[in-house]
Write a protein that holds these residues in place. Structure first.
Motif, PDB file in Angstrom:
ATOM      1  N   SER A   1      52.699  62.657  54.610  1.00 53.98           N
ATOM      2  CA  SER A   1      53.075  63.090  55.959  1.00 53.98           C
ATOM      3  C   SER A   1      52.003  63.903  56.658  1.00 53.98           C
ATOM      4  CB  SER A   1      54.361  63.930  55.888  1.00 53.98           C
ATOM      5  OG  SER A   1      54.165  65.062  55.054  1.00 53.98           O
ATOM      6  N   VAL A   2      50.928  64.227  55.963  1.00 55.31           N
ATOM      7  CA  VAL A   2      49.896  65.080  56.517  1.00 55.31           C
ATOM      8  C   VAL A   2      48.666  64.246  56.799  1.00 55.31           C
ATOM      9  CG1 VAL A   2      48.418  67.076  56.138  1.00 55.31           C
ATOM     10  CG2 VAL A   2      50.757  67.078  55.266  1.00 55.31           C
ATOM     11  N   MET A   3      48.211  64.251  58.056  1.00 53.28           N
ATOM     12  CA  MET A   3      47.070  63.425  58.426  1.00 53.28           C
ATOM     13  C   MET A   3      45.746  64.108  58.102  1.00 53.28           C
ATOM     14  SD  MET A   3      45.700  60.732  59.652  1.00 53.28           S
ATOM     15  CE  MET A   3      44.050  60.333  60.205  1.00 53.28           C
ATOM     16  N   GLY A   4      45.597  65.366  58.531  1.00 57.24           N
ATOM     17  CA  GLY A   4      44.314  66.041  58.423  1.00 57.24           C
ATOM     18  C   GLY A   4      44.045  66.609  57.050  1.00 57.24           C
ATOM     19  N   GLU A   5      42.876  67.305  56.940  1.00 57.00           N
ATOM     20  CA  GLU A   5      42.471  67.872  55.670  1.00 57.00           C
ATOM     21  C   GLU A   5      42.704  69.376  55.589  1.00 57.00           C
ATOM     22  OE1 GLU A   5      38.603  66.873  54.321  1.00 57.00           O
ATOM     23  OE2 GLU A   5      38.671  64.839  55.108  1.00 57.00           O
ATOM     24  N   ARG A   6      42.565  70.072  56.702  1.00 58.36           N
ATOM     25  CA  ARG A   6      42.538  71.530  56.652  1.00 58.36           C
ATOM     26  C   ARG A   6      43.831  72.116  56.071  1.00 58.36           C
ATOM     27  NH1 ARG A   6      38.359  73.818  59.285  1.00 58.36           N
ATOM     28  NH2 ARG A   6      37.137  72.504  60.681  1.00 58.36           N
ATOM     29  N   GLY A   7      43.660  72.866  54.976  1.00 61.93           N
ATOM     30  CA  GLY A   7      44.766  73.584  54.381  1.00 61.93           C
ATOM     31  C   GLY A   7      45.692  72.750  53.531  1.00 61.93           C
ATOM     32  N   HIS A   8      45.600  71.418  53.614  1.00 58.38           N
ATOM     33  CA  HIS A   8      46.543  70.568  52.899  1.00 58.38           C
ATOM     34  C   HIS A   8      45.909  69.872  51.694  1.00 58.38           C
ATOM     35  CE1 HIS A   8      49.312  71.171  56.192  1.00 58.38           C
ATOM     36  NE2 HIS A   8      48.401  70.768  57.044  1.00 58.38           N
ATOM     37  N   ASN A   9      44.651  70.176  51.415  1.00 57.57           N
ATOM     38  CA  ASN A   9      43.953  69.506  50.328  1.00 57.57           C
ATOM     39  C   ASN A   9      43.802  70.383  49.107  1.00 57.57           C
ATOM     40  OD1 ASN A   9      43.668  67.289  51.872  1.00 57.57           O
ATOM     41  ND2 ASN A   9      41.447  67.305  51.974  1.00 57.57           N
ATOM     42  N   GLN A  10      43.608  69.724  47.981  1.00 57.77           N
ATOM     43  CA  GLN A  10      43.256  70.375  46.728  1.00 57.77           C
ATOM     44  C   GLN A  10      41.907  69.830  46.268  1.00 57.77           C
ATOM     45  OE1 GLN A  10      46.737  68.861  44.719  1.00 57.77           O
ATOM     46  NE2 GLN A  10      47.747  70.856  44.770  1.00 57.77           N
ATOM     47  N   SER A  11      41.079  70.687  45.668  1.00 56.02           N
ATOM     48  CA  SER A  11      39.843  70.212  45.054  1.00 56.02           C
ATOM     49  C   SER A  11      39.968  70.389  43.542  1.00 56.02           C
ATOM     50  CB  SER A  11      38.620  70.942  45.603  1.00 56.02           C
ATOM     51  OG  SER A  11      38.774  72.337  45.535  1.00 56.02           O
ATOM     52  N   ILE A  12      39.648  69.322  42.831  1.00 58.31           N
ATOM     53  CA  ILE A  12      40.001  69.212  41.417  1.00 58.31           C
ATOM     54  C   ILE A  12      38.784  68.832  40.593  1.00 58.31           C
ATOM     55  CG2 ILE A  12      41.367  67.816  39.783  1.00 58.31           C
ATOM     56  CD1 ILE A  12      43.454  67.667  42.134  1.00 58.31           C
ATOM     57  N   MET A  13      38.640  69.440  39.412  1.00 57.65           N
ATOM     58  CA  MET A  13      37.628  69.050  38.457  1.00 57.65           C
ATOM     59  C   MET A  13      38.154  67.856  37.658  1.00 57.65           C
ATOM     60  SD  MET A  13      36.163  71.057  35.114  1.00 57.65           S
ATOM     61  CE  MET A  13      35.623  72.541  35.968  1.00 57.65           C
ATOM     62  N   LEU A  14      37.467  66.714  37.810  1.00 55.74           N
ATOM     63  CA  LEU A  14      37.806  65.507  37.064  1.00 55.74           C
ATOM     64  C   LEU A  14      36.828  65.345  35.912  1.00 55.74           C
ATOM     65  CD1 LEU A  14      38.417  63.087  40.074  1.00 55.74           C
ATOM     66  CD2 LEU A  14      40.149  64.269  38.709  1.00 55.74           C
ATOM     67  N   GLU A  15      37.324  64.913  34.747  1.00 58.91           N
ATOM     68  CA  GLU A  15      36.527  64.854  33.521  1.00 58.91           C
ATOM     69  C   GLU A  15      36.520  63.437  32.946  1.00 58.91           C
ATOM     70  OE1 GLU A  15      36.688  67.908  29.961  1.00 58.91           O
ATOM     71  OE2 GLU A  15      38.171  66.315  29.642  1.00 58.91           O
ATOM     72  N   SER A  16      35.378  63.046  32.357  1.00 61.84           N
ATOM     73  CA  SER A  16      35.251  61.708  31.794  1.00 61.84           C
ATOM     74  C   SER A  16      34.387  61.738  30.542  1.00 61.84           C
ATOM     75  CB  SER A  16      34.629  60.756  32.824  1.00 61.84           C
ATOM     76  OG  SER A  16      34.362  59.492  32.260  1.00 61.84           O
ATOM     77  N   ASP A  17      34.724  60.859  29.589  1.00 63.25           N
ATOM     78  CA  ASP A  17      33.905  60.698  28.385  1.00 63.25           C
ATOM     79  C   ASP A  17      32.809  59.664  28.573  1.00 63.25           C
ATOM     80  OD1 ASP A  17      35.458  62.520  26.797  1.00 63.25           O
ATOM     81  OD2 ASP A  17      36.984  60.952  26.623  1.00 63.25           O
ATOM     82  N   ASP A  18      33.021  58.713  29.497  1.00 62.42           N
ATOM     83  CA  ASP A  18      32.069  57.614  29.664  1.00 62.42           C
ATOM     84  C   ASP A  18      31.480  57.508  31.064  1.00 62.42           C
ATOM     85  OD1 ASP A  18      34.228  56.708  31.109  1.00 62.42           O
ATOM     86  OD2 ASP A  18      34.521  54.866  29.958  1.00 62.42           O
ATOM     87  N   GLY A  19      31.873  58.391  31.976  1.00 62.18           N
ATOM     88  CA  GLY A  19      31.369  58.344  33.339  1.00 62.18           C
ATOM     89  C   GLY A  19      32.103  57.376  34.237  1.00 62.18           C
ATOM     90  N   ILE A  20      33.106  56.678  33.732  1.00 61.61           N
ATOM     91  CA  ILE A  20      33.833  55.664  34.497  1.00 61.61           C
ATOM     92  C   ILE A  20      35.333  55.953  34.558  1.00 61.61           C
ATOM     93  CG2 ILE A  20      34.465  53.219  34.611  1.00 61.61           C
ATOM     94  CD1 ILE A  20      31.593  53.761  35.424  1.00 61.61           C
ATOM     95  N   ILE A  21      35.923  56.364  33.455  1.00 63.32           N
ATOM     96  CA  ILE A  21      37.362  56.644  33.391  1.00 63.32           C
ATOM     97  C   ILE A  21      37.552  58.158  33.447  1.00 63.32           C
ATOM     98  CG2 ILE A  21      39.481  56.402  32.053  1.00 63.32           C
ATOM     99  CD1 ILE A  21      38.208  53.936  30.729  1.00 63.32           C
ATOM    100  N   PHE A  22      38.232  58.630  34.500  1.00 61.48           N
ATOM    101  CA  PHE A  22      38.360  60.075  34.744  1.00 61.48           C
ATOM    102  C   PHE A  22      39.809  60.541  34.613  1.00 61.48           C
ATOM    103  CE2 PHE A  22      34.211  59.310  36.447  1.00 61.48           C
ATOM    104  CZ  PHE A  22      33.536  60.509  36.273  1.00 61.48           C
ATOM    105  N   ARG A  23      39.941  61.825  34.328  1.00 68.14           N
ATOM    106  CA  ARG A  23      41.254  62.464  34.207  1.00 68.14           C
ATOM    107  C   ARG A  23      41.172  63.878  34.801  1.00 68.14           C
ATOM    108  NH1 ARG A  23      38.815  61.708  29.373  1.00 68.14           N
ATOM    109  NH2 ARG A  23      37.950  63.582  28.383  1.00 68.14           N
ATOM    110  N   HIS A  24      42.320  64.401  35.173  1.00 71.00           N
ATOM    111  CA  HIS A  24      42.416  65.756  35.726  1.00 71.00           C
ATOM    112  C   HIS A  24      42.100  66.776  34.632  1.00 71.00           C
ATOM    113  CE1 HIS A  24      44.322  69.464  37.078  1.00 71.00           C
ATOM    114  NE2 HIS A  24      44.462  68.955  38.293  1.00 71.00           N
ATOM    115  N   ARG A  25      41.199  67.731  34.962  1.00 68.27           N
ATOM    116  CA  ARG A  25      40.913  68.801  34.016  1.00 68.27           C
ATOM    117  C   ARG A  25      41.359  70.168  34.536  1.00 68.27           C
ATOM    118  NH1 ARG A  25      37.665  70.077  29.480  1.00 68.27           N
ATOM    119  NH2 ARG A  25      38.460  72.131  28.855  1.00 68.27           N
ATOM    120  N   ALA A  26      41.043  70.472  35.807  1.00 64.20           N
ATOM    121  CA  ALA A  26      41.381  71.792  36.347  1.00 64.20           C
ATOM    122  C   ALA A  26      41.325  71.750  37.868  1.00 64.20           C
ATOM    123  CB  ALA A  26      40.421  72.855  35.812  1.00 64.20           C
TER     124      ALA A  26
END
Length: 347
Positions: free
Chosen positions: A179-204
């Protein structure tokens, strides 16, 4: 005498902590093809330098005509040759970033879905974003674009590596809200982690609210320092140690758009867009001292600009890239081009 020694030791520590002075030399435009060229990064891979950026004939916004250009220098940045250019069908390839990982040079790009035609701004959908990568063992032969598992709905940004794993910043709508179009205040920035550089998962979470483009680096002990552009107001610093469950978050003393954050000569280099009050946006460089940005240079820039990349050429010399639209062509039309300059540390 003991008190005097303590005072002298403290003064010496302060002097040693003072960041060095920097001179900027050899400023030059290195690429312009009549298209909108933007969002740079630099890396050294197997003894050679690589420069990347987005190029699009239609401009800054989201278009299916965008592509990523990769250039190489074998003479420490004096001359450059294009070695690869790629696009992703029905997507705008943006914000490319390098990562030297597992003997391969990866280039990551965040992509907006556009469909087969040009996408109207009202139809931008962050939940359809998807990360892609190309990779090369030698900087000459490159893979086809490969989608990054675990990044659907994420706009990926800068990359780093630590302890045999690859990490990306991925920003997304909080809870993938529809329901939210814009970015300001409604986004999260997340550290994504991968063992092979291709398949990623949420870390923090770098930021659980107000998240945006985030630059980060790891120390040898695994601790991480991050600079988040932030959804509005001053940019945010965040730091943590493994397992990245507890974070210290605090505001920087200014806004930094398209942030760069790297360690150089035992000091922390910061760069990005500075919104000046009277001259518009400028690409600015400085040292991070505590939680403050100590500017040492404003690069030739104006209008649409920033998103610097950096590579250390020696302990006292570095190469900085950025894009800007402060120049005009022979027909007096504004161009958006890629620039380089050398940074020199004073003794």
């Amino acid at each position: 005498m003991r008190t005097l020694l303590f005072l002298l030791a403290g003064l010496l520590g302060v002097l040693q902590a003072e960041p060095p002075k920097v001179t900027v030399t050899n400023i030059r435009r290195v690429f312009h093809n009549g298209e909108h060229n933007a969002f740079t990064d630099l890396v050294r891979f197997k003894g050679q330098l690589y420069l990347c950026f987005r190029s699009c004939p239609n401009g800054h916004m989201v278009f299916n005509t965008a592509s990523v250009i990769i250039m190489r220098s074998t003479d420490e940045g004096a001359t450059w040759t294009q070695v690869h250019r790629f696009s992703v069908k029905d997507r705008d390839t943006r914000d490319p970033h390098f990562l030297d990982f597992n003997g391969q040079l990866f280039l990551y790009t965040g992509t907006w879905w556009t469909g087969s035609g040009l996408l109207d701004r009202k139809d931008y959908d962050m939940n359809k974003q998807l990360g892609f990568a190309v990779s090369s063992p030698d900087g000459t032969k490159w893979s086809d674009p490969t989608l990054l598992e675990g990044t659907f709905g994420y706009y990926i940004w800068r990359a780093a590596t630590c302890d045999g794993k690859a990490y990306l910043c991925g920003r997304r709508k909080a809870n993938f809200a529809v329901s939210v179009m814009g970015e300001r205040g409604h986004n999260q920035s997340i550290m994504l982690e991968s063992d092979d550089g291709i398949i990623f998962r949420h870390r923090a979470y770098f930021q659980e609210s107000g998240g945006n483009e985030t630059a980060f680096f790891f120390e040898k002990d695994g601790s991480v320092l991050a600079l988040d552009r932030n959804g509005g107001g001053n940019s945010m610093l965040a730091s943590s140690k493994p397992p990245y469950t507890d974070w210290n978050r605090r505001p920087l003393d200014r806004f930094v758009g398209g942030p760069l954050l790297v360690k150089w000569s035992d000091h922390i280099l910061v760069g990005g867009r500075n919104q000046t009050k009277d001259r518009g946006p400028k690409t600015s460089l400085g040292w991070l001292v505590g939680d403050k940005f100590h500017e040492f240079a404003e690069l030739p820039s104006g209008g649409d600009n920033s998103y610097p990349g950096f590579i250390e050429l020696s302990p006292t010399k570095g190469l900085i890239s950025w894009y800007s639209s402060h120049e005009k062509d022979e027909a007096s039309k504004t161009i958006t081009a890629i620039y380089l300059a050398e940074l020199n540390l004073s003794p």
